[in-house]
Design a protein around this motif. Structure first.
Motif, PDB file in Angstrom:
ATOM      1  N   VAL A  22       0.577  -1.355  -0.003  1.00 50.78           N
ATOM      2  CA  VAL A  22      -0.049  -0.389   0.007  1.00 50.78           C
ATOM      3  C   VAL A  22       0.946   1.579  -0.374  1.00 50.78           C
ATOM      4  O   VAL A  22       0.224   1.905  -0.468  1.00 50.78           O
ATOM      5  CB  VAL A  22      -0.765  -0.421   1.335  1.00 50.78           C
ATOM      6  CG1 VAL A  22      -1.387   1.369   1.616  1.00 50.78           C
ATOM      7  CG2 VAL A  22      -2.291  -1.156   1.128  1.00 50.78           C
ATOM      8  N   ALA A  23       1.989   1.652   1.455  1.00 51.14           N
ATOM      9  CA  ALA A  23       2.729   2.174   1.192  1.00 51.14           C
ATOM     10  C   ALA A  23       3.701   1.966   1.820  1.00 51.14           C
ATOM     11  O   ALA A  23       4.572   0.874   2.068  1.00 51.14           O
ATOM     12  CB  ALA A  23       2.641   3.962   1.613  1.00 51.14           C
ATOM     13  N   ALA A  24       4.856   3.259   1.363  1.00 52.59           N
ATOM     14  CA  ALA A  24       6.274   2.664   2.254  1.00 52.59           C
ATOM     15  C   ALA A  24       6.977   4.245   2.536  1.00 52.59           C
ATOM     16  O   ALA A  24       6.676   4.830   1.112  1.00 52.59           O
ATOM     17  CB  ALA A  24       7.273   2.102   1.126  1.00 52.59           C
ATOM     18  N   HIS A  25       7.513   4.616   3.492  1.00 60.78           N
ATOM     19  CA  HIS A  25       7.855   5.534   4.319  1.00 60.78           C
ATOM     20  C   HIS A  25       9.266   5.506   4.401  1.00 60.78           C
ATOM     21  O   HIS A  25       9.314   4.841   5.421  1.00 60.78           O
ATOM     22  CB  HIS A  25       6.441   6.070   4.575  1.00 60.78           C
ATOM     23  CG  HIS A  25       5.910   5.977   3.982  1.00 60.78           C
ATOM     24  ND1 HIS A  25       5.143   7.356   3.053  1.00 60.78           N
ATOM     25  CD2 HIS A  25       4.633   6.290   4.639  1.00 60.78           C
ATOM     26  CE1 HIS A  25       3.836   7.713   3.000  1.00 60.78           C
ATOM     27  NE2 HIS A  25       3.355   6.647   3.145  1.00 60.78           N
ATOM     28  N   PHE A  40       7.453  -0.470   5.659  1.00 59.70           N
ATOM     29  CA  PHE A  40       5.661  -0.868   4.522  1.00 59.70           C
ATOM     30  C   PHE A  40       5.091  -1.158   4.825  1.00 59.70           C
ATOM     31  O   PHE A  40       5.248  -1.588   6.259  1.00 59.70           O
ATOM     32  CB  PHE A  40       6.595  -2.093   4.158  1.00 59.70           C
ATOM     33  CG  PHE A  40       8.553  -1.419   2.944  1.00 59.70           C
ATOM     34  CD1 PHE A  40       8.612  -1.238   1.410  1.00 59.70           C
ATOM     35  CD2 PHE A  40       9.122  -1.733   3.714  1.00 59.70           C
ATOM     36  CE1 PHE A  40       9.257  -0.936   1.098  1.00 59.70           C
ATOM     37  CE2 PHE A  40      10.072  -1.391   2.967  1.00 59.70           C
ATOM     38  CZ  PHE A  40      10.472  -0.903   1.702  1.00 59.70           C
ATOM     39  N   PHE A  41       3.298  -0.537   4.553  1.00 63.87           N
ATOM     40  CA  PHE A  41       2.269  -0.951   4.957  1.00 63.87           C
ATOM     41  C   PHE A  41       1.841  -1.703   3.555  1.00 63.87           C
ATOM     42  O   PHE A  41       0.838  -1.604   2.631  1.00 63.87           O
ATOM     43  CB  PHE A  41       1.621   0.258   5.388  1.00 63.87           C
ATOM     44  CG  PHE A  41       1.903   1.489   6.019  1.00 63.87           C
ATOM     45  CD1 PHE A  41       1.809   0.740   8.094  1.00 63.87           C
ATOM     46  CD2 PHE A  41       3.119   1.906   5.650  1.00 63.87           C
ATOM     47  CE1 PHE A  41       2.874   1.715   8.188  1.00 63.87           C
ATOM     48  CE2 PHE A  41       3.511   2.614   6.728  1.00 63.87           C
ATOM     49  CZ  PHE A  41       3.145   2.930   8.436  1.00 63.87           C
ATOM     50  N   PHE A  42       1.028  -2.716   4.061  1.00 64.88           N
ATOM     51  CA  PHE A  42       0.949  -3.995   3.193  1.00 64.88           C
ATOM     52  C   PHE A  42      -0.037  -4.692   3.839  1.00 64.88           C
ATOM     53  O   PHE A  42      -0.289  -4.669   5.128  1.00 64.88           O
ATOM     54  CB  PHE A  42       1.685  -4.820   2.468  1.00 64.88           C
ATOM     55  CG  PHE A  42       2.519  -4.985   3.543  1.00 64.88           C
ATOM     56  CD1 PHE A  42       2.362  -7.452   3.345  1.00 64.88           C
ATOM     57  CD2 PHE A  42       3.384  -5.079   3.962  1.00 64.88           C
ATOM     58  CE1 PHE A  42       3.077  -7.943   4.429  1.00 64.88           C
ATOM     59  CE2 PHE A  42       4.333  -5.516   4.990  1.00 64.88           C
ATOM     60  CZ  PHE A  42       4.009  -7.378   5.097  1.00 64.88           C
ATOM     61  N   THR A  43      -1.136  -5.492   3.009  1.00 67.59           N
ATOM     62  CA  THR A  43      -2.126  -6.545   3.761  1.00 67.59           C
ATOM     63  C   THR A  43      -0.802  -7.924   3.023  1.00 67.59           C
ATOM     64  O   THR A  43      -0.179  -7.898   1.910  1.00 67.59           O
ATOM     65  CB  THR A  43      -3.587  -6.373   2.572  1.00 67.59           C
ATOM     66  OG1 THR A  43      -3.279  -6.087   1.693  1.00 67.59           O
ATOM     67  CG2 THR A  43      -3.879  -5.487   3.614  1.00 67.59           C
ATOM     68  N   GLU A  44      -1.257  -9.036   3.984  1.00 61.11           N
ATOM     69  CA  GLU A  44      -1.136 -10.410   3.216  1.00 61.11           C
ATOM     70  C   GLU A  44      -1.926 -11.809   4.134  1.00 61.11           C
ATOM     71  O   GLU A  44      -2.672 -11.266   5.037  1.00 61.11           O
ATOM     72  CB  GLU A  44       0.412 -11.060   3.784  1.00 61.11           C
ATOM     73  CG  GLU A  44       0.468 -10.907   5.078  1.00 61.11           C
ATOM     74  CD  GLU A  44       2.044 -11.124   5.628  1.00 61.11           C
ATOM     75  OE1 GLU A  44       2.758 -11.843   4.933  1.00 61.11           O
ATOM     76  OE2 GLU A  44       2.309 -11.367   7.218  1.00 61.11           O
ATOM     77  N   LYS A  45      -1.719 -13.021   3.366  1.00 65.08           N
ATOM     78  CA  LYS A  45      -2.435 -14.081   3.528  1.00 65.08           C
ATOM     79  C   LYS A  45      -1.938 -14.427   4.968  1.00 65.08           C
ATOM     80  O   LYS A  45      -0.690 -14.255   4.796  1.00 65.08           O
ATOM     81  CB  LYS A  45      -2.688 -14.903   2.236  1.00 65.08           C
ATOM     82  CG  LYS A  45      -3.771 -14.437   1.159  1.00 65.08           C
ATOM     83  CD  LYS A  45      -4.117 -14.978   0.502  1.00 65.08           C
ATOM     84  CE  LYS A  45      -5.328 -14.464  -0.614  1.00 65.08           C
ATOM     85  NZ  LYS A  45      -5.033 -15.607  -2.474  1.00 65.08           N
TER      86      LYS A  45
END
Length: 425
Positions: A22-25, A40-45
């Motif tokens: 989703v995003a990286a800062h 890092f912001f993300f989704t995962e299973k």
């Protein structure tokens, strides 16, 4: 891309399992640039031990900007990678929370109070077929760093539950950066290639932190479950007001509209209440909004979709003109003559703004204003003739009521017809 070797994560589901980023800062930890980290912001299973079904969870991960991989272990692989669960949920009865698990692309914003500790605003949605809604959660960097400095997650096998790792953690602690902080008189670490193999083996086996990251006050800042459309985008504008700073949220929908919302903290508790200041239909065609950016310099909100790009002024105080009551309800600034942006200068005698309560009775009655400005308008009409009645207030916080008074009767009767019908007559 420079002289450094390319680095990547290992192909290991423990590190990343079907991620959607989703995003990286880049967010510094302190004044030592060797401690700079990328978040890092993300989704995962994930698959829990007691279930065969995949669940979607949101994550925050980080790596050191000076990570060079290992010398014998994790060669050309990230050696400082850690991740933690990002929770956005509404506490429920019996300890059963309502989780908003899906972190959408373009739904994250950083608001800086200082250079190192931004507040992270994130827009989540549910992935349930039964319950649909969206929520905005705010995370403090101090809480995120505390989780990464806490216990590592550990389980003996995929068939066991996760628990906190209780064994010895090698030094330097996996996930820290090679810097002055990690150096000791007899152990100098100028690069991650100097880290002992024991540290890198532990980092490879324990990428997940045990504790999750909870939002500020352990609850969402904003929850929306009654909208006819889905929230897609989020940007935040920090504005000055008579009583201090407020964060104004702009929420883009999949119907081409933008909600302008201010969230107020209740003084008696940790709960909040939101005030919808405006709902703007930016695109005539109900097309999903795919991008939003705020230009503080131009005081403009830029909104993108598949149809093109539109620009909207952040402040539209002139909409309310000389209507003090509607200016007050919209939480805008009243300078004694018109509705304007907040101005710290000027005669305090005429300045009015109450973001928290927005009570027009308290703000407008002592300014020698006419009855029309206070929200009451008198119309004279001939019998058996038609007269236009305004039915839509300029502020979403205002309501319109019409009364009929027939002379010489002094009693007024409210018009009970539906205003939508009345408007079309």
């Amino acid at each position: 891309m420079g002289t450094r070797s390319a680095l990547r994560t290992e192909v290991d589901q423990r590190l990343l399992n079907d991620p959607k980023f989703v995003a990286a800062h880049l967010i510094p930890d302190n004044d030592d640039r060797d401690n700079d980290k990328a978040y890092f912001f993300f989704t995962e299973k994930v698959v829990e031990a007691d279930s065969k079904e995949h669940a979607i969870v949101s994550r925050v991960a980080r790596i050191c900007m000076n990570d060079a991989g290992g010398q014998r272990v994790l060669v050309n692989k990230w050696s400082t990678f850690n991740k933690a669960r990002l929770v956005c949920s509404v506490p429920g009865p019996g300890g059963i929370d309502t989780h908003f698990d899906e972190l959408g692309k373009g739904c994250m914003e950083r608001i800086f109070k200082d250079g190192k500790s931004p507040e992270i605003y994130a827009l989540f949605s549910t992935i349930s077929h039964v319950f649909k809604g969206s929520a905005v959660c705010v995370y403090r960097m101090a809480d995120i760093r505390e989780v990464f400095n806490g216990p590592f997650a550990h389980r003996e096998s995929p068939h066991h539950q996760w628990g906190a790792y209780e064994g010895r953690v090698p030094y330097p602690r996996p996930g820290v950066c090679p810097s002055k902080t990690t150096n000791q008189p007899r152990r100098q670490y100028s690069t991650t290639k100097d880290f002992p193999d024991e540290v890198l083996h532990f980092a490879r086996a324990h990428p997940l932190m045990y504790k999750p990251v909870y939002p500020w006050h352990h609850r969402p800042l904003l929850v929306k479950t009654d909208l006819p459309h889905r929230l897609r985008q989020l940007v935040v504008d920090r504005v000055e007001a008579e009583d201090g700073q407020h964060d104004v949220l702009f929420l883009g929908t999949d119907a081409g509209s933008v909600l302008k919302v201010v969230v107020l903290q209740k003084t008696s508790s940790a709960t909040t209440e939101e005030v919808v200041l405006e709902e703007l239909q930016v695109f005539k065609v109900p097309v999903p909004i795919t991008q939003m950016e705020v230009s503080v310099k131009r005081q403009t909100l830029y909104v993108g979709s598949s149809l093109g790009v539109a620009q909207v002024r952040l402040h539209r105080c002139e909409t309310y003109g000389t209507a003090c009551a509607e200016c007050c309800l919209a939480r805008d600034f009243w300078d004694g003559a018109a509705c304007t942006r907040y101005q710290p200068s000027g005669k305090r005698r005429y300045r009015r703004q109450d973001v928290r309560h927005g009570n027009p009775v308290h703000q407008c009655l002592d300014q020698n204003l006419t009855g029309e400005t206070l929200g009451e308008k008198v119309l004279y009409a001939a019998e058996d003739n038609s007269t236009f009645l305004e039915c839509v207030p300029r502020s979403p916080q205002a309501s319109v009521q019409w009364f009929v008074q027939r002379p010489p009767d002094e009693q007024r009767d409210e018009v009970r017809l539906p205003l939508q019908l009345l408007c079309s007559l």
